[in-house]
Design an enzyme around this catalytic site. Structure first.
Site, short mmCIF file in Angstrom:
data_model
loop_
_atom_site.label_atom_id
_atom_site.label_comp_id
_atom_site.label_asym_id
_atom_site.label_seq_id
_atom_site.Cartn_x
_atom_site.Cartn_y
_atom_site.Cartn_z
N HIS A 117 12.24 8.78 7.68
CA HIS A 117 11.31 9.00 8.85
C HIS A 117 11.55 8.24 10.05
O HIS A 117 10.57 8.37 11.03
CB HIS A 117 9.80 8.52 8.23
CG HIS A 117 9.22 9.01 7.06
ND1 HIS A 117 8.16 8.65 6.31
CD2 HIS A 117 9.93 10.22 6.28
CE1 HIS A 117 8.12 9.48 5.02
NE2 HIS A 117 8.94 10.23 5.37
N CYS A 125 14.43 12.57 23.65
CA CYS A 125 13.64 13.33 25.03
C CYS A 125 13.21 14.61 24.41
O CYS A 125 14.10 15.31 23.80
CB CYS A 125 14.89 13.33 26.12
SG CYS A 125 14.25 14.12 27.51
N CYS A 128 15.72 17.13 27.14
CA CYS A 128 17.43 17.26 27.00
C CYS A 128 17.72 17.03 25.43
O CYS A 128 18.68 17.12 25.22
CB CYS A 128 18.01 16.43 28.01
SG CYS A 128 17.88 14.70 27.60
N CYS A 146 12.82 10.03 29.84
CA CYS A 146 14.32 10.05 29.79
C CYS A 146 14.73 9.81 31.11
O CYS A 146 14.33 10.23 32.15
CB CYS A 146 14.64 11.22 29.00
SG CYS A 146 16.38 11.57 29.10
N CYS A 148 16.61 11.93 32.45
CA CYS A 148 16.70 13.17 32.84
C CYS A 148 15.10 13.70 33.41
O CYS A 148 15.06 14.77 33.82
CB CYS A 148 16.99 14.30 31.71
SG CYS A 148 15.70 14.64 30.83
N GLY A 185 7.14 -0.19 -3.33
CA GLY A 185 6.06 -0.33 -2.10
C GLY A 185 5.67 0.94 -1.46
O GLY A 185 5.41 0.83 -0.28
N SER A 187 2.89 4.67 -1.82
CA SER A 187 2.04 5.33 -2.63
C SER A 187 2.40 6.48 -3.24
O SER A 187 1.59 7.32 -4.08
CB SER A 187 0.69 5.39 -1.84
OG SER A 187 1.07 6.30 -0.82
N ASN A 211 4.79 -2.13 -7.28
CA ASN A 211 3.73 -1.88 -6.64
C ASN A 211 2.49 -2.86 -6.84
O ASN A 211 2.30 -3.21 -8.02
CB ASN A 211 3.27 -0.22 -6.69
CG ASN A 211 2.49 0.10 -5.58
OD1 ASN A 211 1.31 -0.36 -5.21
ND2 ASN A 211 2.69 1.27 -4.84
N GLU A 213 -0.23 -1.76 -7.14
CA GLU A 213 -1.28 -0.71 -8.00
C GLU A 213 -0.62 0.41 -8.64
O GLU A 213 0.45 0.61 -8.15
CB GLU A 213 -2.56 -0.58 -7.16
CG GLU A 213 -2.02 0.04 -5.96
CD GLU A 213 -3.34 0.37 -4.72
OE1 GLU A 213 -3.98 -0.32 -4.78
OE2 GLU A 213 -3.17 1.24 -4.00
N1 APR Z 1 4.42 -5.22 -2.73
C1 APR Z 1 4.48 -4.02 -3.40
N2 APR Z 1 3.60 -2.89 -3.03
C2 APR Z 1 2.64 -3.16 -1.82
C3 APR Z 1 2.58 -4.38 -1.40
C4 APR Z 1 3.35 -5.43 -1.80
N3 APR Z 1 3.17 -6.77 -0.85
N4 APR Z 1 1.60 -4.15 -0.40
C5 APR Z 1 0.98 -2.94 -0.59
N5 APR Z 1 1.85 -2.16 -1.57
C6 APR Z 1 1.83 -1.03 -2.17
C7 APR Z 1 0.25 -0.29 -1.75
O1 APR Z 1 -0.27 -0.50 -3.18
C8 APR Z 1 0.50 1.39 -1.85
O2 APR Z 1 0.73 1.95 -3.13
O3 APR Z 1 2.24 -0.07 -0.90
C9 APR Z 1 1.93 1.33 -0.93
C10 APR Z 1 1.94 1.52 0.54
O4 APR Z 1 1.45 2.90 0.49
P1 APR Z 1 1.19 3.69 1.98
O5 APR Z 1 0.50 2.89 2.65
O6 APR Z 1 0.85 5.19 1.41
O7 APR Z 1 2.72 3.76 2.50
P2 APR Z 1 4.00 4.96 2.45
O8 APR Z 1 3.83 5.30 0.94
O9 APR Z 1 5.26 4.15 2.77
O10 APR Z 1 3.47 6.17 3.29
C11 APR Z 1 4.52 6.99 3.05
O11 APR Z 1 3.35 8.19 4.75
O12 APR Z 1 1.97 7.73 6.59
C12 APR Z 1 2.98 8.21 6.36
O13 APR Z 1 5.16 8.39 7.41
C13 APR Z 1 4.22 7.42 6.97
O14 APR Z 1 6.37 6.73 5.83
C14 APR Z 1 4.98 6.80 5.72
C15 APR Z 1 4.59 7.79 4.45
#
Ligand code: APR
Length: 237
Positions: A117, A125, A128, A146, A148, A185, A187, A211, A213
């Site tokens: 990402h 820019c 350019c 930029c 330019c 980490g 979702s 994670n 959750e």
């Molecule tokens: N350890 C492990 N997991 C964790 C922790 C922790 N300390 N804290 C939070 N989490 C988990 C949450 O439970 C959640 O499932 O990390 C996850 C974060 O999820 P998001 O906030 O949805 O982030 P991500 O999955 O990286 O989002 C993906 O979405 O908004 C866009 O471009 C942005 O790269 C990003 C993409």
């Protein structure tokens, strides 16, 4: 599956690939997007993280990114980032695929990082096409421009935009080659990044998820470890 078994898989694997999301940087003080206190709980992504939003109001979008840069500039890599650096040293074949734009993996010492990402510390820019590093915090003038005179934008991937050329191909290659695929980490709601998880599983990798959750893939992975990455990852590596 227990953490001990997952550790044995990891120890015996020569080829490892890792997918990280905002959760790995949460313990460094970087807010996530969808978790408690997440950015998209406070703001609408369509107002701040789309090319249309930028065309409508580049100053507003830059105020959002400048604020995130200030916060990320203060953040330090945590034990989870550092554990992945140790894993990279141990493995002949290692690829770190991140959705994060904060640069904390590199700051921790990770070498082979695929930034799906983009990077908040680079600008592009809109005229350019130039792309350059910029770590000034706060930015002296918003929106920045930029050399330019073209309008600059953050070198990140917004919703509805394609990933950087070839990046997904490299990530899929690493996921297909991996004996163990670590998911930390995220979702797992944003594609194509989230698609790497079932892709690695189908290619024969053992998938280990860390994670706080459960996620949409927790039933599919081989080992779902619930807890903070900063605590669990050092135990696993
Ligand atoms: N350890 C492990 N997991 C964790 C922790 C922790 N300390 N804290 C939070 N989490 C988990 C949450 O439970 C959640 O499932 O990390 C996850 C974060 O999820 P998001 O906030 O949805 O982030 P991500 O999955 O990286 O989002 C993906 O979405 O908004 C866009 O471009 C942005 O790269 C990003 C993409």
């Amino acid at each position: 599956m227990s953490l001990e078994e997952a550790r044995e898989w990891l120890q015996s694997a020569a080829a490892v690939a890792v997918l990280t999301g905002a959760g790995i940087s949460a313990e460094s003080g970087v807010p996530t997007f969808r978790g408690a206190g997440g950015l998209w709980r406070q703001f609408r992504p369509e107002d701040l993280a789309t090319p249309e939003a930028f065309a409508r109001d580049p100053k507003l979008v830059w105020e959002f990114y400048d604020c995130r840069r200030e916060l990320m500039a203060k953040a330090k890599p945590n034990a989870a980032h550092r554990a992945l650096v140790r894993l990279e040293i141990q493995k002949p074949h290692f690829t770190l695929i991140t959705q994060n734009i904060d640069g904390l993996h590199e700051l921790a010492g990770s070498g082979r990082v695929l930034k799906l990402h983009g990077d908040i510390w680079r600008m592009r820019c809109t005229s350019c096409g130039g792309n350059w590093p910029d770590r000034r915090v706060p930015l002296p003038k918003l929106p920045p421009h930029c050399a330019c005179k073209g309008l600059a934008r953050p070198a990140v991937v917004w919703f509805g935009e394609p990933l950087p050329d070839g990046m997904m191909r490299e990530a899929e290659h690493a996921a297909a080659e991996a004996q163990v695929f670590l998911v930390i980490g995220t979702s797992a709601q944003v594609y194509p990044a989230a698609g790497l998880i079932p892709f690695a599983k189908q290619a024969g990798a053992r998938v280990i998820e860390i994670n706080l959750e459960r996620t949409p893939f927790s039933d599919m992975v081989d080992c779902a470890l619930e807890g903070p990455a900063g605590e669990l990852l050092p135990q696993l590596i």
